[in-house]
Design an enzyme around this catalytic site. Structure first.
Site, mmCIF file in Angstrom:
data_model
loop_
_atom_site.group_PDB
_atom_site.id
_atom_site.type_symbol
_atom_site.label_atom_id
_atom_site.label_comp_id
_atom_site.label_asym_id
_atom_site.label_seq_id
_atom_site.Cartn_x
_atom_site.Cartn_y
_atom_site.Cartn_z
ATOM 1 N N HIS A 34 11.231 72.781 33.753
ATOM 2 C CA HIS A 34 11.621 71.531 32.736
ATOM 3 C C HIS A 34 13.208 71.465 32.880
ATOM 4 O O HIS A 34 13.607 71.931 33.846
ATOM 5 C CB HIS A 34 11.261 72.123 31.303
ATOM 6 C CG HIS A 34 11.886 73.255 30.826
ATOM 7 N ND1 HIS A 34 13.578 73.451 30.667
ATOM 8 C CD2 HIS A 34 11.381 74.622 30.667
ATOM 9 C CE1 HIS A 34 13.569 74.874 30.429
ATOM 10 N NE2 HIS A 34 12.531 75.364 30.197
ATOM 11 N N HIS A 37 15.638 74.088 33.453
ATOM 12 C CA HIS A 37 15.743 74.701 34.435
ATOM 13 C C HIS A 37 16.673 73.870 35.664
ATOM 14 O O HIS A 37 17.225 74.195 36.414
ATOM 15 C CB HIS A 37 14.530 75.122 35.252
ATOM 16 C CG HIS A 37 13.737 75.886 34.445
ATOM 17 N ND1 HIS A 37 12.615 75.626 33.786
ATOM 18 C CD2 HIS A 37 13.818 77.171 34.441
ATOM 19 C CE1 HIS A 37 12.083 76.662 33.146
ATOM 20 N NE2 HIS A 37 12.841 77.601 33.592
ATOM 21 N N GLN A 153 19.503 88.084 27.333
ATOM 22 C CA GLN A 153 19.095 88.176 28.701
ATOM 23 C C GLN A 153 20.505 88.214 29.252
ATOM 24 O O GLN A 153 20.683 88.951 30.187
ATOM 25 C CB GLN A 153 18.309 87.224 29.200
ATOM 26 C CG GLN A 153 18.076 87.238 30.675
ATOM 27 C CD GLN A 153 16.803 86.393 31.098
ATOM 28 O OE1 GLN A 153 15.707 86.928 31.108
ATOM 29 N NE2 GLN A 153 17.051 85.172 31.446
ATOM 30 N N SER A 185 11.558 74.868 26.864
ATOM 31 C CA SER A 185 10.978 75.947 27.067
ATOM 32 C C SER A 185 9.862 75.941 27.809
ATOM 33 O O SER A 185 9.036 75.155 27.290
ATOM 34 C CB SER A 185 10.766 76.916 25.957
ATOM 35 O OG SER A 185 9.922 78.192 26.227
HETATM 36 O O1 PAF Z 1 14.585 83.946 32.355
HETATM 37 C C1 PAF Z 1 13.771 84.116 32.973
HETATM 38 O O2 PAF Z 1 12.946 83.040 33.509
HETATM 39 C C2 PAF Z 1 13.258 85.368 33.540
HETATM 40 O O3 PAF Z 1 13.634 86.424 32.717
HETATM 41 C C3 PAF Z 1 13.998 85.800 34.673
HETATM 42 C C4 PAF Z 1 15.707 85.814 34.561
HETATM 43 C C5 PAF Z 1 13.679 84.758 35.828
HETATM 44 C C6 PAF Z 1 13.596 87.240 35.341
HETATM 45 O O4 PAF Z 1 12.315 87.054 35.484
#
Ligand code: PAF
Length: 279
Positions: A34, A37, A153, A185
């Site tokens: 989306h 990204h 993360q 998302s």
């Molecule tokens: O954020 C994500 O989409 C995932 O956790 C990642 C960093 C690609 C790892 O699979």
């Protein structure tokens, strides 16, 4: 755009690029791309000569097999989006290209392991660090780009990079939102029209807590946020936390960097969001 599915192919291509003095930027994703990204890819394009986007729905980070099963995989649409934006390389390996059968992985990520997302998705960050470690080792990017939406993360991956002495710079890019505030998302695709409306309580509550931060104490702000989300029909709160931006332990008013984070199930879809309050 170059498309590779094997480690050998991508390593050959990138070693040539590196030999020609090119810098490499990596945007790791699980696809269903989306605008969030795409903003990471644009950021990477500004900072690096060659931009690699990986699309890999990583099984080891899913704690619920049904969630893995229903994770969206619109690969042709993703390829079109990457081509339209001028991404240089897509790496889209199969699961058996990345994992052997009996792999074991455990990294000491400290208290981040069990807090917030870690508490609700035990083992999730072991899977995330496992796959990101593999991609960093394979692609050896100069810079890697991640979204702020997965704030915890980012902290976990930063810790992994520090622990493993990995020569990669990490950049956290701002959350991209729909016009009404919903954080973008890949999971939003699962929201029904009613869920989509109910989900707005998350960003609205985060914004209200941010604007009220100087006029109320943290315990009251947290109670208000929890009540607002719990009172929203169709919404089930996992946590709302006002946390220290480096440790994710509960913040106090003196903390230098403060972030408010939320996770809730809206209908059948679990969403996360956050906002920086200070720092
Ligand atoms: O954020 C994500 O989409 C995932 O956790 C990642 C960093 C690609 C790892 O699979």
């Amino acid at each position: 755009m170059e498309k590779f599915t094997t480690k050998t192919q991508i390593q050959q291509y990138l070693s040539l690029a590196r030999a020609n003095g090119k810098t490499i930027g990596l945007v790791p994703t699980m696809g269903a791309l989306h605008a969030g990204h795409l903003s990471l890819i644009q950021q990477a394009q500004q900072q690096c000569d060659v931009v690699v986007c990986s699309i890999f729905v990583n099984p080891t980070q899913f704690t619920d097999p049904a969630d893995l099963e229903k994770y969206p995989r619109p690969i042709q649409e993703d390829i079109r989006k990457l081509e339209a934006i001028g991404c240089d390389v897509l790496f889209e390996p199969a699961v058996n290209e990345i994992y052997d059968n009996n792999e074991h992985w455990h990294l000491n990520i400290g208290t981040l392991e069990d807090l917030l997302e870690g508490k609700y998705r035990p083992g999730h960050y072991q899977g995330v660090t496992q796959v990101v470690y593999k991609f960093f080792t394979l692609i050896n990017p100069d810079v890697a780009f991640f979204g702020q939406k997965d704030y915890q993360q980012f902290l976990v991956i930063s810790r992994m990079v520090a622990l493993m002495d990995m020569p990669v710079k990490l950049i956290m890019c701002p959350i991209q939102r729909e016009a009404d505030g919903l954080a973008m998302s890949s999971r939003n695709i699962h929201l029904t029209p009613a869920d989509r409306q109910n989900a707005l309580v998350l960003s609205k509550t985060l914004n209200r807590i941010k604007s009220d931060f100087d006029i109320n104490n943290i315990a009251i702000l947290k109670q208000q946020a929890e009540a607002a989300i719990n009172n929203q029909p169709g919404t089930q709160l996992d946590y709302f936390e006002i946390a220290d931006g480096d440790t994710l332990l509960p913040a106090d008013k003196q903390s230098k960097k403060i972030v408010a984070l939320v996770a809730a199930k809206v209908g059948q879809t679990r969403l996360i969001d956050n906002v920086m309050i200070s720092g």
